[in-house]
Design an enzyme around this catalytic site. Structure first.
Site, PDB file in Angstrom:
ATOM      1  N   THR A 203       0.597  -1.221   0.000  1.00  0.00           N
ATOM      2  CA  THR A 203      -0.137  -0.091  -0.029  1.00  0.00           C
ATOM      3  C   THR A 203       0.968   0.968  -0.019  1.00  0.00           C
ATOM      4  OG1 THR A 203      -1.890  -1.133   1.197  1.00  0.00           O
ATOM      5  CG2 THR A 203      -1.881   0.933   1.142  1.00  0.00           C
TER       6      THR A 203
ATOM      7  N   PHE B 227      -6.168  -6.360  -1.287  1.00  0.00           N
ATOM      8  CA  PHE B 227      -7.293  -6.149  -0.517  1.00  0.00           C
ATOM      9  C   PHE B 227      -7.652  -7.146   0.431  1.00  0.00           C
ATOM     10  CE2 PHE B 227      -7.835  -3.655  -4.506  1.00  0.00           C
ATOM     11  CZ  PHE B 227      -8.212  -2.204  -3.788  1.00  0.00           C
TER      12      PHE B 227
ATOM     13  N   ARG C 256      -8.236  -9.717   3.437  1.00  0.00           N
ATOM     14  CA  ARG C 256      -8.581  -9.364   4.969  1.00  0.00           C
ATOM     15  C   ARG C 256      -7.839 -10.458   5.747  1.00  0.00           C
ATOM     16  NH1 ARG C 256     -14.411 -10.799   4.018  1.00  0.00           N
ATOM     17  NH2 ARG C 256     -13.581 -12.187   2.828  1.00  0.00           N
TER      18      ARG C 256
ATOM     19  N   GLN D 162     -20.911  -2.664  12.495  1.00  0.00           N
ATOM     20  CA  GLN D 162     -20.913  -3.294  13.909  1.00  0.00           C
ATOM     21  C   GLN D 162     -20.393  -2.437  14.957  1.00  0.00           C
ATOM     22  OE1 GLN D 162     -20.304  -5.359  11.197  1.00  0.00           O
ATOM     23  NE2 GLN D 162     -22.318  -6.035  11.420  1.00  0.00           N
TER      24      GLN D 162
ATOM     25  N   CYS E 222      -3.466  -2.195   9.019  1.00  0.00           N
ATOM     26  CA  CYS E 222      -3.539  -1.177   8.016  1.00  0.00           C
ATOM     27  C   CYS E 222      -4.302   0.092   8.189  1.00  0.00           C
ATOM     28  CB  CYS E 222      -4.371  -2.301   6.950  1.00  0.00           C
ATOM     29  SG  CYS E 222      -3.228  -3.520   6.108  1.00  0.00           S
TER      30      CYS E 222
END
Ligand SMILES: NC(=O)c1ccc[n+]([C@@H]2O[C@H](COP(=O)([O-])OP(=O)(O)OC[C@H]3O[C@@H](n4cnc5c(N)ncnc54)[C@H](O)[C@@H]3O)[C@@H](O)[C@H]2O)c1
Length: 434
Positions: A121, A155, A157, A254, A263
């Protein structure tokens, strides 16, 4: 295809394993001898479901080579992925020293044509800078070797990294030549997923914009949760209603003790620094950070209000990792919770299925239990920080009988308030205390 991946962290290892699994020949390069020793024995320096087994399979099959030899690797490959870290500097700017060092090394050693793909990134403009660095090194060597630059942000997770690497829900490719586009089309030709081809600058911005927007959703909901408590509303119902609007989506709504991880915090800082550099302050992101920074203290106030002085009280943290499915505690809210409790001379016990060894290095005095029930023994209160299934599904009836006082603070709204109250707990969540 023959692929080099430079940087054997979460992203580099998972990317390498996924490419090897798709039938490519992968060379994974790292310059940290400790990490290399682990990886060469198919040992992961981190926990991520499924990655270790696949690493072993592809190291054994010869599809995946772990090495520190960048020169030989470049000789064997025609595509090079850069997956080194881009941590925050003290001022919040992304530290590009690892990316720039790799660019220099590539320019100094490459012998054959390469497509260099930046997966780390990075701030907008980095692709251009990497191109300049490599071109400068080639000029210095007085050689003319063609190369292309591509931005292909990651991207995945953590906690679902392997699934995301094998079945990415989107692929973004920034390119500036037909040749580069053709190489990337060939690489991803068997994917059914949508590929967005765009400019390098756009691709670099898409990554930061995505993370910043997700963090914004979280802080927005957390601030709303504070208000819900004041007006006797329930954030879980409010967000359920909001999420039914397709334009909003129920994901990342949530309420909890805040976001963490390697990140969001660093990428938010980096995007603000980019805004500052170009005279466009990212004022929304300042507010997002502010809510996140104060969320743990706001939540811990509930504990103090219930228990009075925390001095010498025994409090158990259930969960340490910044989210379930990983052992990553980088910027995890648990760190702030523990620091605040230790500052008030609380006896802290923790349980996490994967992350206790990391937290022990940071806080040597805390007690790390090996089961949730052991952790809850004699506790005045429990704080649920990470919603691991093995924590959510504790036998709460038995748990209550182990505790000195049955105070339960659910920092992820992961438990049923109704059931917990039925069991006799004093239960408080985030934004649901009427
Ligand atoms: N972790 C995530 O979930 C995630 C998700 C998406 C994007 N990213 C981005 O991907 C990048 C990598 O993240 P990570 O979490 O994998 O980082 P990491 O810190 O876990 O790993 C980076 C690796 O690069 C190695 N390295 C550094 N310099 C090197 C060099 N010159 N030669 C060879 N190896 C070198 C380090 O030894 C380390 O093993 C970052 O920019 C991050 O923001 C991370």
């Amino acid at each position: 295809m023959n692929i080099a991946v430079i940087g054997g962290g979460y992203v580099g290892v998972t990317t390498s394993v996924a490419f090897a699994h798709s039938g490519h020949r992968v060379y994974l390069v790292d310059n940290n001898p400790h990490k290399l020793a682990h990886l060469s024995n198919a040992q992961l320096p981190f926990y991520e479901e499924g990655v270790k087994a696949l690493l072993q399979t592809h190291v054994d099959s010869g599809n995946l080579t772990i090495t520190d030899d960048l020169t030989a690797t470049l000789h064997h490959s025609s595509i090079v992925f850069i997956t080194v870290g881009t941590p925050s500097q003290a001022n919040g700017q992304a530290d590009l020293s690892f990316v720039n060092a790799v660019a220099r090394q590539i320019g100094q050693t490459m012998q054959n044509e390469q497509t260099i793909v930046i997966k780390s990134t990075v701030p907008v403009g980095t692709g251009k800078r990497v191109k300049e660095i490599i071109a400068m090194e080639l000029t210095r060597r007085n050689v003319d070797i063609p190369f292309e630059i591509v931005s292909n942000p990651e991207f995945l997770r953590e906690g679902k990294a392997l699934y995301d690497a094998l079945y990415p829900n989107r692929i973004v490719i920034g390119y500036d030549s037909k040749k580069a586009k053709a190489v990337m089309e060939q690489l991803y030709n068997d994917t059914n997923d949508s590929i967005l081809f765009t400019s390098i600058n756009n691709a670099e911005m898409i990554k930061y914009a995505s993370n910043a927007f997700l963090a914004t959703k979280i802080s927005f909901v957390n601030e709303l949760a504070r208000l819900c408590e004041r007006v006797d509303a329930d954030i879980t119902v409010v967000t359920e209603g909001m999420g039914q609007d397709k334009r909003i989506s129920p994901l990342f709504l949530q309420a909890g003790v805040g976001y963490g991880g390697s990140c969001f915090p660093k990428d938010l800082q980096a995007l603000q620094q980019i805004g500052q550099k170009y005279g466009t302050p990212m004022t929304i992101l300042q507010a997002v950070e502010n809510v996140n920074h104060t969320q743990v203290n706001w939540f811990l106030d509930k504990v103090s209000q219930r228990l009075g002085s925390l001095h010498n009280k025994h409090i158990t943290l259930l969960g340490l990792a910044f989210k379930p499915g990983t052992d990553d505690i980088r910027s995890a809210p648990s760190i702030l919770v523990i620091s605040q409790l230790l500052a008030q001379e609380v006896q802290v016990t923790v349980y996490d299925p994967q992350a206790t060894s990391h937290i022990k290095k940071r806080f040597p005095t805390i007690h790390c239990a090996t089961t949730p029930l052991e952790a809850l023994h004699d506790a005045h209160a429990a704080i649920l920080v990470t919603e691991w299934p093995e924590i959510v599904n504790i036998d709460w009836k038995q748990a209550k009988s182990f505790m000195k006082e049955s105070n339960l603070f659910d920092g992820r709204n992961a438990l049923s308030p109704h059931y917990m109250k039925q069991l006799g707990f004093h239960y408080e969540g985030v934004g649901i205390h009427g």
